[in-house]
Scaffold this motif. Structure first.
Motif, short mmCIF file in Angstrom:
data_model
loop_
_atom_site.label_atom_id
_atom_site.label_comp_id
_atom_site.label_asym_id
_atom_site.label_seq_id
_atom_site.Cartn_x
_atom_site.Cartn_y
_atom_site.Cartn_z
N PHE A 34 -12.66 -55.00 -4.97
CA PHE A 34 -10.58 -55.17 -4.87
C PHE A 34 -10.70 -55.92 -3.24
CE2 PHE A 34 -7.56 -52.59 -7.15
CZ PHE A 34 -9.05 -52.59 -8.35
N ARG A 35 -9.89 -56.51 -3.29
CA ARG A 35 -9.61 -56.97 -1.17
C ARG A 35 -8.66 -56.24 -0.46
NH1 ARG A 35 -8.45 -63.34 -1.14
NH2 ARG A 35 -6.26 -63.14 -2.05
N GLN A 36 -8.55 -55.90 0.73
CA GLN A 36 -7.02 -56.00 1.08
C GLN A 36 -6.84 -56.12 2.65
OE1 GLN A 36 -7.48 -51.22 1.94
NE2 GLN A 36 -5.25 -51.77 2.30
N ARG A 37 -6.46 -57.73 2.69
CA ARG A 37 -5.98 -57.64 3.96
C ARG A 37 -5.23 -57.13 4.47
NH1 ARG A 37 -3.76 -62.92 1.16
NH2 ARG A 37 -2.86 -61.82 -0.27
N PRO A 38 -5.62 -57.47 5.56
CA PRO A 38 -4.45 -56.52 6.84
C PRO A 38 -3.14 -56.95 6.49
CG PRO A 38 -6.00 -58.35 7.58
CD PRO A 38 -6.04 -59.03 6.80
N GLY A 39 -2.84 -55.73 7.02
CA GLY A 39 -1.21 -55.25 6.88
C GLY A 39 -0.96 -55.47 4.92
N MET A 40 -1.82 -55.92 4.27
CA MET A 40 -0.77 -55.17 2.69
C MET A 40 -1.84 -54.57 1.57
SD MET A 40 -1.20 -59.21 2.11
CE MET A 40 -0.59 -59.88 0.84
N ASP A 41 -2.19 -54.93 0.58
CA ASP A 41 -1.86 -53.62 -0.15
C ASP A 41 -3.43 -54.00 -0.96
OD1 ASP A 41 1.57 -52.91 -1.64
OD2 ASP A 41 0.37 -51.80 -0.26
N ARG A 42 -3.88 -53.06 -0.99
CA ARG A 42 -5.27 -53.38 -2.04
C ARG A 42 -4.98 -54.35 -2.95
NH1 ARG A 42 -10.13 -49.19 -1.18
NH2 ARG A 42 -9.50 -49.25 0.58
N GLU A 43 -5.43 -55.31 -3.26
CA GLU A 43 -5.55 -56.20 -4.61
C GLU A 43 -7.29 -56.57 -5.47
OE1 GLU A 43 -3.66 -59.35 -3.49
OE2 GLU A 43 -5.03 -60.03 -2.10
N ARG A 44 -6.99 -56.12 -6.57
CA ARG A 44 -7.97 -56.39 -7.54
C ARG A 44 -8.37 -58.11 -7.44
NH1 ARG A 44 -8.80 -54.66 -13.71
NH2 ARG A 44 -8.00 -57.13 -13.98
N VAL A 45 -9.32 -58.54 -7.31
CA VAL A 45 -10.06 -59.47 -7.26
C VAL A 45 -10.34 -59.65 -8.58
CG1 VAL A 45 -11.38 -60.81 -6.27
CG2 VAL A 45 -9.90 -59.85 -4.96
N ALA A 46 -10.85 -59.30 -9.31
CA ALA A 46 -11.79 -59.73 -10.23
C ALA A 46 -12.99 -58.27 -11.17
CB ALA A 46 -12.82 -60.79 -10.61
N ARG A 47 -13.07 -57.92 -12.36
CA ARG A 47 -13.30 -57.31 -12.96
C ARG A 47 -14.44 -57.22 -13.98
NH1 ARG A 47 -12.79 -57.72 -18.26
NH2 ARG A 47 -11.03 -57.42 -18.99
N ILE A 48 -15.16 -56.70 -14.09
CA ILE A 48 -16.09 -56.33 -15.10
C ILE A 48 -16.49 -55.07 -15.97
CG2 ILE A 48 -17.81 -56.37 -13.70
CD1 ILE A 48 -19.85 -59.32 -15.31
N ILE A 49 -16.86 -55.42 -17.47
CA ILE A 49 -17.13 -54.53 -18.40
C ILE A 49 -18.23 -54.51 -18.61
CG2 ILE A 49 -16.62 -53.83 -20.60
CD1 ILE A 49 -14.17 -54.37 -20.01
N ASP A 87 -8.66 -65.88 2.68
CA ASP A 87 -9.49 -64.90 1.76
C ASP A 87 -10.11 -63.63 2.95
OD1 ASP A 87 -10.17 -67.65 -0.17
OD2 ASP A 87 -9.03 -66.20 -0.71
N THR A 88 -9.46 -64.47 3.85
CA THR A 88 -9.89 -62.85 4.87
C THR A 88 -9.41 -61.37 4.51
OG1 THR A 88 -10.63 -64.29 7.29
CG2 THR A 88 -9.87 -62.02 7.38
N ALA A 89 -10.06 -60.73 4.48
CA ALA A 89 -9.83 -58.81 4.19
C ALA A 89 -11.43 -58.32 4.32
CB ALA A 89 -9.54 -59.36 2.09
N MET A 90 -10.97 -57.37 4.04
CA MET A 90 -12.67 -56.36 3.21
C MET A 90 -11.94 -56.16 2.18
SD MET A 90 -14.29 -53.52 5.10
CE MET A 90 -14.05 -53.22 6.37
N TYR A 91 -13.78 -56.12 1.55
CA TYR A 91 -13.83 -56.64 0.07
C TYR A 91 -14.61 -55.11 -0.70
CZ TYR A 91 -12.09 -61.40 -0.26
OH TYR A 91 -11.17 -62.32 -0.06
N TYR A 92 -13.99 -54.19 -1.18
CA TYR A 92 -14.71 -52.52 -1.81
C TYR A 92 -14.90 -53.12 -3.45
CZ TYR A 92 -11.79 -51.42 1.63
OH TYR A 92 -11.64 -50.77 3.65
N CYS A 93 -16.07 -52.48 -3.24
CA CYS A 93 -16.54 -52.57 -5.02
C CYS A 93 -15.72 -51.24 -5.86
CB CYS A 93 -18.20 -52.44 -5.12
SG CYS A 93 -18.52 -52.25 -6.39
N ALA A 94 -15.68 -51.60 -6.54
CA ALA A 94 -14.60 -49.74 -7.21
C ALA A 94 -15.61 -49.63 -8.49
CB ALA A 94 -13.16 -49.90 -7.42
N ALA A 95 -15.87 -48.18 -9.17
CA ALA A 95 -15.88 -48.59 -10.19
C ALA A 95 -15.27 -47.00 -11.22
CB ALA A 95 -17.42 -47.79 -10.64
N VAL A 96 -15.27 -46.85 -12.83
CA VAL A 96 -14.03 -45.85 -13.22
C VAL A 96 -15.41 -45.47 -13.42
CG1 VAL A 96 -12.19 -47.32 -14.24
CG2 VAL A 96 -13.82 -47.46 -14.82
N ARG A 97 -14.86 -44.00 -14.06
CA ARG A 97 -15.59 -42.72 -14.88
C ARG A 97 -15.77 -43.21 -16.16
NH1 ARG A 97 -12.05 -38.34 -12.76
NH2 ARG A 97 -13.21 -37.34 -10.79
#
Length: 121
Positions: A34-49, A87-97
């Motif tokens: 995911f990424r979160q750009r300044p002043g914007m909601d967090r959005e998913r960039v890509a995912r992999i199973i 593309d300037t943003a904080m990029y986060y890695c996330a996972a599900v149970r």
């Protein structure tokens, strides 16, 4: 409980490339960037199973970004080519149970890394 650690962010000029790395402490059913750009909601960039390697990349990231994995290392990569200032943003890695849904919604992810900053100028 799964711990995720991101790395690889930094400052890059427009048109350049970066590779972000996410190392997981355990196996998951879905890992996403995911990424979160300044002043914007967090959005998913890509995912992999991880089981099977099915991927999905957001339209705004295609074809510049790709997501890959190294299952032996519990590692997922986000290759970012042709980066743009937006593309300037904080990029986060996330996972599900286990059994979790691989959603575009950040609220449905159970585990998050601390984030890595990408700045494009």
């Amino acid at each position: 409980h799964v711990q995720l650690v991101e790395s690889g962010g930094g400052s890059v000029q427009a048109g350049g490339s970066l590779r972000l790395t996410c190392i997981s402490s355990g196996s998951t059913d879905c890992i996403a960037w995911f990424r979160q750009r300044p002043g914007m909601d967090r959005e998913r960039v890509a995912r992999i199973i991880p089981d099977g390697g099915s991927i999905s990349v957001a339209e705004f990231a295609r074809p510049r970004f790709t997501i890959t994995q190294d299952n032996a290392k519990n590692t997922v990569y986000l290759q970012m080519n042709g980066v743009k200032p937006e593309d300037t943003a904080m990029y986060y890695c996330a996972a599900v149970r286990p059994g979790g849904f691989c959603s575009t919604k950040p609220a449905l992810y159970d585990y998050w890394g601390q984030g890595t900053q990408v700045t494009v100028s």
